[in-house]
Design an enzyme around this catalytic site. Structure first.
Site, short mmCIF file in Angstrom:
data_model
loop_
_atom_site.label_atom_id
_atom_site.label_comp_id
_atom_site.label_asym_id
_atom_site.label_seq_id
_atom_site.Cartn_x
_atom_site.Cartn_y
_atom_site.Cartn_z
N PHE A 126 0.29 9.11 -74.59
CA PHE A 126 -0.78 9.17 -75.58
C PHE A 126 -1.73 10.30 -75.16
O PHE A 126 -2.08 10.43 -73.99
CB PHE A 126 -1.53 7.84 -75.63
CG PHE A 126 -2.41 7.72 -76.84
CD1 PHE A 126 -1.87 7.40 -78.08
CD2 PHE A 126 -3.78 7.94 -76.75
CE1 PHE A 126 -2.68 7.30 -79.20
CE2 PHE A 126 -4.59 7.84 -77.87
CZ PHE A 126 -4.04 7.52 -79.10
N ASP A 207 -1.51 3.26 -67.51
CA ASP A 207 -2.25 2.92 -68.72
C ASP A 207 -1.47 1.80 -69.41
O ASP A 207 -0.37 2.03 -69.92
CB ASP A 207 -2.35 4.15 -69.63
CG ASP A 207 -3.12 3.88 -70.92
OD1 ASP A 207 -3.32 2.70 -71.26
OD2 ASP A 207 -3.47 4.86 -71.61
N TYR A 232 -8.07 -4.26 -77.90
CA TYR A 232 -8.10 -4.43 -79.36
C TYR A 232 -6.71 -4.46 -79.99
O TYR A 232 -6.60 -4.62 -81.21
CB TYR A 232 -8.95 -3.34 -80.01
CG TYR A 232 -8.66 -1.92 -79.57
CD1 TYR A 232 -7.57 -1.22 -80.05
CD2 TYR A 232 -9.52 -1.28 -78.68
CE1 TYR A 232 -7.33 0.08 -79.65
CE2 TYR A 232 -9.29 0.01 -78.27
CZ TYR A 232 -8.19 0.70 -78.76
OH TYR A 232 -7.93 1.98 -78.36
N LYS A 233 -5.68 -4.35 -79.19
CA LYS A 233 -4.32 -4.41 -79.73
C LYS A 233 -3.81 -5.86 -79.67
O LYS A 233 -4.23 -6.70 -80.46
CB LYS A 233 -3.42 -3.44 -78.97
CG LYS A 233 -3.90 -1.99 -79.05
CD LYS A 233 -2.98 -1.06 -78.28
CE LYS A 233 -3.52 0.36 -78.20
NZ LYS A 233 -3.56 1.03 -79.51
N ARG A 381 6.15 2.64 -87.11
CA ARG A 381 5.97 1.63 -86.06
C ARG A 381 5.77 0.26 -86.72
O ARG A 381 4.89 0.09 -87.57
CB ARG A 381 4.78 1.95 -85.18
CG ARG A 381 4.95 3.17 -84.31
CD ARG A 381 3.96 3.21 -83.17
NE ARG A 381 2.57 3.02 -83.60
CZ ARG A 381 1.53 3.06 -82.78
NH1 ARG A 381 1.71 3.28 -81.50
NH2 ARG A 381 0.31 2.90 -83.23
#
Length: 420
Positions: A126, A207, A232-233, A381
């Site tokens: 990312f 990460d 938050y995922k 996704r």
């Protein structure tokens, strides 16, 4: 695997986590398959936030000491709750800052040219990870183009573990990789990579943004040096929720590169000394005051996962959901391919469904009531988040996608100019 709708109904009937779905606010008219970007709001997270607001109103400044739970130790207390999810000791985890800020402070703290000037990363990271690492290298007068050792992908989807291991030698001082690649969903072998880094005299950091809450970790047992993640995922703590970090206890006492008053030892914090006295645990890496209103929803969200039986139970259902999704794609979508590794040991929590017109297909899916996201160049996704997604939802998503492809409805949409 039986991919019929009846099979999906039978799996839902036998699902021990099925009742958890009722605790989430589900979009009224959509099939939500984007929990790997933003998890849904639970009644538990909402109640925890409302409780914090009530405390602010009723207690004002006394909330720092008199609220239940008190605000002063919010980051450390939530860190202790999170520690079992990442396989760490409670004092090794704290809730603090944002993910990118945590990369800055941990890389900045532990990068040491005397240990080795090179930092191993991968080509499919990312972007924020590279931005932060490059910035930290520049701040030390190091050319990032010279110091970063980027492990390439052989297929554009995944990064071979053997290629990572081959990149680690005596010139390497740090390895920093994701646990799961954000496009393809490939899960890295954290333990093997950490061992190789240590054998070369380097530190290993990770990460965990795309795995925490859906993949169990064993950071302490694997001897990982440090890690960062967001909430938050899969942990459903809300947009912009405060992040988390782990620091192995052998590094306690290190002065953070981004020192701040909130990371001071709680016993001496209000001495107001001009000389920093770091907390004797991961709490030292807190920078600014804990944002209570951004942290409170995580407290409630963790209750849901605890009632599920922990991250191990979430992982079991996640693998079953993604197995079912992959089999449906194989059987019903000949125009598509699966870019996610099929073995459980190499798969995170989402599936990369590949199609040459993925951007337009994603737009058509959203208009058909399926919330997904697109990642260039060709990935839709799809994330069946285990705490609130049913097997019948997965079946319906593939059915709607099949209709879009068979009828070529996506051709009515312009190509997008970027990520959605």
């Amino acid at each position: 695997m039986d991919t019929s709708l009846d099979a999906a109904r039978r799996m839902d009937a036998a699902d021990p986590l099925s009742d958890l779905r009722e605790r989430f606010h589900l979009p009224a008219d959509d099939l939500y398959m984007d929990g790997n970007s933003l998890g849904l709001l639970s009644a538990d997270a909402e109640a925890a936030l409302e409780r914090a607001v009530d405390q602010w109103r009723d207690l004002a400044i006394r909330g720092w000491t008199d609220a239940d739970p008190d605000w002063f130790s919010y980051g450390e207390r939530l860190g202790a709750r999170l520690a079992p999810l990442v396989g760490a000791r409670r004092e090794e985890v704290v809730v603090a800052n944002s993910t990118t800020v945590n990369i800055h402070t941990l890389v900045g703290t532990f990068y040491d040219r005397d240990r080795g000037s090179k930092v191993v990363v991968d080509a499919l990271d990312f972007p924020t990870d590279h931005y932060a690492i490059r910035a930290q290298l520049r701040s030390r007068g190091v050319d990032p183009d010279e110091a970063l050792r980027v492990v390439d992908s052989r297929d554009g989807r995944t990064v071979a573990t053997e290629d990572v291991l081959a990149a680690i030698d005596d010139d390497v001082g740090m390895v920093f990789l994701p646990s799961v690649l954000y496009r393809s969903g490939q899960l890295f072998d954290v333990e093997t990579i950490t061992e190789a880094a240590h054998d070369a005299g380097a530190l290993a950091g990770f990460d965990l943004a795309h795995s925490v809450g859906v993949v169990p970790h064993a950071l302490s047992d694997s001897d990982v040096d440090f890690a960062v993640w967001c909430h938050y995922k899969y942990l459903n703590a809300g947009p912009g929720a405060v992040a988390g970090l782990y620091v192995n206890d052998r590094h306690f006492g290190a002065t953070p590169a981004l020192a701040g008053w909130w990371g001071n030892d709680k016993q001496t914090q209000f001495d107001m000394a001009m000389t920093y006295d770091p907390a004797p645990h991961a709490g030292a890496f807190q920078i600014g005051t804990v944002p209570v209103l951004a942290a409170a929803p995580l407290d409630g969200a963790l209750d849901v996962l605890a009632d599920a039986g922990g991250v191990e139970a979430a992982r079991e259902k996640s693998l079953a959901l993604t197995d079912y999704l992959i089999d449906l794609v194989d059987e019903r979508l000949p125009e598509c391919s699966v870019g996610t590794p099929r073995t459980h040991e190499e798969r995170g929590g989402h599936v990369a469904v590949e199609h040459p017109e993925a951007d337009r297909v994603s737009a058509a899916l959203r208009d058909a009531g399926v919330v997904v996201d697109y990642r260039p160049p060709n990935v839709v996704r799809v994330c069946p988040a285990p705490l609130y997604t049913r097997f019948v939802d997965v079946w319906e998503v593939v059915f709607r996608l099949q209709e879009i492809l068979d009828e070529r409805r996506y051709e009515a949409y312009p190509a997008s100019s970027g990520v959605t």
